[in-house]
Structures are given as structure tokens and as C-alpha cells.
Design an enzyme around this catalytic site. Sequence first.
Site, PDB file in Angstrom:
ATOM      1  CB  ALA A   1      -7.215  77.212 -52.324  1.00 36.65           C
ATOM      2  CB  ALA A   2      -4.982  78.687 -57.197  1.00 39.37           C
ATOM      3  N   PRO A   3      -6.988  81.313 -57.185  1.00 43.07           N
ATOM      4  CG  PRO A   3      -7.417  83.464 -58.019  1.00 43.07           C
ATOM      5  CD  PRO A   3      -7.922  82.048 -58.067  1.00 43.07           C
ATOM      6  N   GLY A   4      -7.104  82.252 -54.556  1.00 42.36           N
ATOM      7  CA  GLY A   4      -7.129  82.554 -53.126  1.00 42.36           C
ATOM      8  C   GLY A   4      -8.308  83.378 -52.646  1.00 42.36           C
ATOM      9  N   GLY A   5      -9.303  83.592 -53.505  1.00 43.98           N
ATOM     10  CA  GLY A   5     -10.468  84.398 -53.098  1.00 43.98           C
ATOM     11  C   GLY A   5     -11.180  83.798 -51.892  1.00 43.98           C
ATOM     12  CE  LYS A   6     -15.691  81.001 -53.818  1.00 40.68           C
ATOM     13  NZ  LYS A   6     -14.968  81.472 -54.996  1.00 40.68           N
TER      14      LYS A   6
ATOM     15  CD  GLU B   1      -4.951  75.195 -57.795  1.00 44.21           C
ATOM     16  OE1 GLU B   1      -6.050  75.601 -57.384  1.00 44.21           O
ATOM     17  OE2 GLU B   1      -4.829  74.498 -58.827  1.00 44.21           O
TER      18      GLU B   1
ATOM     19  CG  ASP C   1     -14.757  78.028 -55.730  1.00 40.67           C
ATOM     20  OD1 ASP C   1     -15.815  77.912 -56.364  1.00 40.67           O
ATOM     21  OD2 ASP C   1     -14.026  79.031 -55.814  1.00 40.67           O
TER      22      ASP C   1
ATOM     23  CB  CYS D   1     -18.214  80.495 -61.394  1.00 43.29           C
ATOM     24  SG  CYS D   1     -16.772  79.821 -62.180  1.00 43.29           S
TER      25      CYS D   1
HETATM   26  N1  SAM Z   1     -11.439  78.982 -54.902  1.00 45.74           N
HETATM   27  C1  SAM Z   1     -10.715  79.818 -55.825  1.00 45.74           C
HETATM   28  C2  SAM Z   1     -10.920  81.270 -55.449  1.00 45.74           C
HETATM   29  O1  SAM Z   1     -11.935  81.595 -54.818  1.00 45.74           O
HETATM   30  O2  SAM Z   1     -10.051  82.086 -55.765  1.00 45.74           O
HETATM   31  C3  SAM Z   1     -11.115  79.527 -57.262  1.00 45.74           C
HETATM   32  C4  SAM Z   1     -11.005  78.086 -57.610  1.00 45.74           C
HETATM   33  S1  SAM Z   1     -11.254  77.692 -59.282  1.00 45.74           S
HETATM   34  C5  SAM Z   1     -12.954  77.819 -59.441  1.00 45.74           C
HETATM   35  C6  SAM Z   1     -10.959  75.975 -59.297  1.00 45.74           C
HETATM   36  C7  SAM Z   1      -9.550  75.561 -58.966  1.00 45.74           C
HETATM   37  O3  SAM Z   1      -9.488  74.127 -59.058  1.00 45.74           O
HETATM   38  C8  SAM Z   1      -8.511  76.074 -59.948  1.00 45.74           C
HETATM   39  O4  SAM Z   1      -7.497  76.747 -59.243  1.00 45.74           O
HETATM   40  C9  SAM Z   1      -7.949  74.829 -60.608  1.00 45.74           C
HETATM   41  O5  SAM Z   1      -6.570  74.909 -60.852  1.00 45.74           O
HETATM   42  C10 SAM Z   1      -8.250  73.737 -59.584  1.00 45.74           C
HETATM   43  N2  SAM Z   1      -8.335  72.391 -60.195  1.00 45.74           N
HETATM   44  C11 SAM Z   1      -8.283  72.058 -61.510  1.00 45.74           C
HETATM   45  N3  SAM Z   1      -8.384  70.721 -61.647  1.00 45.74           N
HETATM   46  C12 SAM Z   1      -8.497  70.206 -60.410  1.00 45.74           C
HETATM   47  C13 SAM Z   1      -8.619  68.886 -59.912  1.00 45.74           C
HETATM   48  N4  SAM Z   1      -8.659  67.838 -60.716  1.00 45.74           N
HETATM   49  N5  SAM Z   1      -8.710  68.729 -58.575  1.00 45.74           N
HETATM   50  C14 SAM Z   1      -8.691  69.801 -57.754  1.00 45.74           C
HETATM   51  N6  SAM Z   1      -8.582  71.070 -58.188  1.00 45.74           N
HETATM   52  C15 SAM Z   1      -8.486  71.275 -59.482  1.00 45.74           C
END
Ligand code: SAM
Length: 454
Positions: A109-114, A132, A176, A229
Amino acid sequence: MSQLPQELLRDLQGIRGFDGDALQAAHQLPAVTSARLNPYKPSGVFATAEPVPWCATGRYLVERPSFTLDPLFHAGAYYVQEASSMFLHHMVHTLLPERDNLRVLDLCAAPGGKSTLLASLLGKSSLLISNEVIRPRASILEENMTRWGYTNTWVTSNDPRDFSGLPGYFDLMVVDAPCSGSGLFRKDERALGEWSEANVLLCAQRQQRILADAWPALKEGGILIYATCSYSPQEDEEILDWLSEDFSAEPLSVPLPEEWGIVATYSGKAGFTGYRFSPDKVKGEGFFIAALRKTSETDALRPAKFRSAHDKKIYAQASHLLQARDFACLKMGDEYNMIYPEHEADIAILQKAVYLRRIGTPLGQPTAKEWLPAHDIALSIERSENIPSISLDKDQALRFLKKEEVAMPMVEKGWHLVCYDGHSLGWVKSLGNRFNNYLPKHWRIRMDIRELEG
Ligand code: SAM
């Protein structure tokens, strides 16, 4: 911008809608800037901006202002989000016309857009778990969710595998996934230099692991929304094929007006539907999203018996902070948090599997003389309208947000909200001859305002 990697272009050959020259040309143009409005914090911001067609609250901005220097950004009146990824709004709106009493997980979820988008779409009786795994990123997520101000959004910081301890609990799960990031090359050229085929494969393996770990927590009939993405089919359509082979699911599709420029693609083996966003066709960055319905039988968790821990006495001391509706007031460490009463049973269920980093909205704590309010309640959509407040102009608001001295007219002693354009930014306490600024230190704007304004 430099050329797109040849290996990436090769992998995209044959993908529906792919046009290498047009994609390359689009990468010579700047990224699109967009933001999404908070429906519970209406303001006049971006009033004349062009709407994002697939998201009622999305707006395209003609230029990228300094959001840090806009108090409304700090008040949570909007969230800066890439336009293509706002398509989640269209999907959830279409696939889940009734959005009350749902249990929703945003796994990465980070940084929180979705999460801020999902929160705005859900009824208050629904509960969103915004997770996250990476701790420092979970702090950023928590800060952004606090700004957004909703009580039915809780934050966890767990590995996806921990969610397998919640079988059949969620009605909707959004993954995501972390990915190779080619869709964001225009926003971050460094990502282009770091791109490699080997990383695409590593990402695809990690995506499979994350999905396999989280899948048991989805209810039978529940919806999984998977997004990246990345342009790479290994992380997009091939993941859908892998899901179709190893898990029982059916693909879901949504109506797609042609003028949006989004391309529906079909995975090579199972023919599952996905949606591709390419900057040569849409006003937005590269993005992929797909929805599936779980069809396999899943034993659902039974609600655990629980005794309410609602503290009526403490609640009476804090209720002046809140709007007139029912809340449960629970002790969390030294502080008290309020949640919607219908979610109290979920605490026991969730705590068996995951660490609840934040539930509901922190209210603060009683001291010998008064209630010491938490910053969170200042930003909450459930805050009482009757709390004394002081209106600040932009310069005063930015000084407050920098924790600098703010020249304000003296007011009665006690706690006051400071507001900009009708939106609360935080607390000050008037001592009669001066103010104490209660903005948490780590929320402080660190850039030099004058330098940036010049
Ligand atoms: N959904 C977020 C938004 O809309 O702001 C963006 C998410 S970003 C594409 C993917 C996220 O997955 C990152 O915050 C990252 O830290 C986290 N991540 C990294 N490795 C991961 C893992 N093994 N399992 C789950 N999440 C992970």
C-alpha cells in the site's frame, strides 16, 4: 530521454496495441501530473482542471506546482497520484456497486495512492486494511492515511504470508505489486538505467510469491485486483496465466469507452483480461491492471466472540472532539483510539494473524487537567465542527507547518485548531500571551519556504 531498452521492446512485440515508435516518441515528452480530490474534504482546489475520465475525483494539472508549499495538500484535501493508476476507481465502482460492509485489503500500500482512492469509494461500514511490509514505507503510508482522515482505514505492516492466517476474510484484495517500474520511466529516468531483464524475472517471481501468499485470505466469490507499473508481459499477462493455472479464478472485465485509449489485452494461455495504459495512447503513465473473481471453495473465518473494550468514561472526556455518532473508544498503549463500533469484532480476528499498527483514529490521552488531543483527530473527517479554530493565511499556515513562530491574534487560553481555507492543519495551544505549536516534529516541512518561493 534515452532510448527504451531493446529487450523490453522485443518482449512487447505482439502485445495488443503495442507501437514501438509511438511509445518511444511518448518517452521524449514529460510525464503527466495529476491529483485526486478527497470527497470528504471539499475545497476549491483545481476547480478548473481537466477531469481524469475514469475517476470522478481525478484532475489533470497543467503544471507541477510545489505541493509541499500548498497547505491544502497537508490538510489532505487532495492526493498527488498518477492518472492511469486512478483506473482502480472505475474498476471498483463497476465491479462492486454496493460498497458497504466489505472487508478490503490493500496488500502493497505505501505510499498510499490506491488506499486513499479505495477509502474514498468505500462506505463507512466497510473496513480497509492498508498494509506495507517495509517499515519506513509503512510510516509514510500511515502519515498519508492520517492526512486523508478516515476512521475505517487501518494500517498493518506485515509480510504477505501473514495474511494466509485470515482465510476467506477479504471481499476485495488489491495487489499493486512491486515491479520493474518501466511504466514510470518518464517520471524517474533513473529507473531506465536500473532496468534489466534479470530484474523483470526476479520481480515476476516475487509477484507470484506475494499472490500465492495472500490468495487464501480472499473469500470465495471475492475479487482480486492485480496491478503493476511495468510494461513487461512477464509481470502482467503471464502472471494472469500463472494465476489461472494454479488458482481457481474467473476473469472480470469492465466497460471501456474507446476514447480513453486504454487497451484491453488477453493473456496468451487462459485469455484472461488485463488493461494496458501506454503514454502514447492515454494521458497518463504506463500501467497494467486486471481483476479476477475467486471461484474456489474457501473456509471463511468465523467471527470470534469478544467483549467490547469501549471505555465509556474516557470517551465522555474526549467526545467534544468528535461529531455526534457512535464510536468505540479503545486504549492503545498510552493513547486512546476511536473506531466505528461495527469494526470492534475485527480486531480480535486480525490480531491473530497481523500486527495492527494503527486502528481507527487516535484521539490522544487524558492528563491530570485536560485532554491532550492527538494530531490525527485534527485531520479526521469525524472531527467535531464545534472545536474553536483560528483561520490562517497561506504564509501563516506554512510557518505553522514549518514549526516556526506564527504571528496570530491572541485568543482565549486552550486548544485551538489552525485552519487554512476551512481545512484543519493541526493543533495549537494558546497560553494567553503565546501559542505552542503541536504539529508532530516529523511532520514539519523541512524545505526553506523563502528559497522556494524566490
Ligand atoms: N499501492 C501503492 C500506491 O498506490 O501508492 C504503490 C505500491 S508499490 C507499486 C509496491 C509496494 O510493495 C512498495 O511500497 C514496496 O515497499 C512493497 N513491497 C516490496 N516488496 C514487497 C514484498 N515482498 N511483499 C509485499 N510488498 C512489497
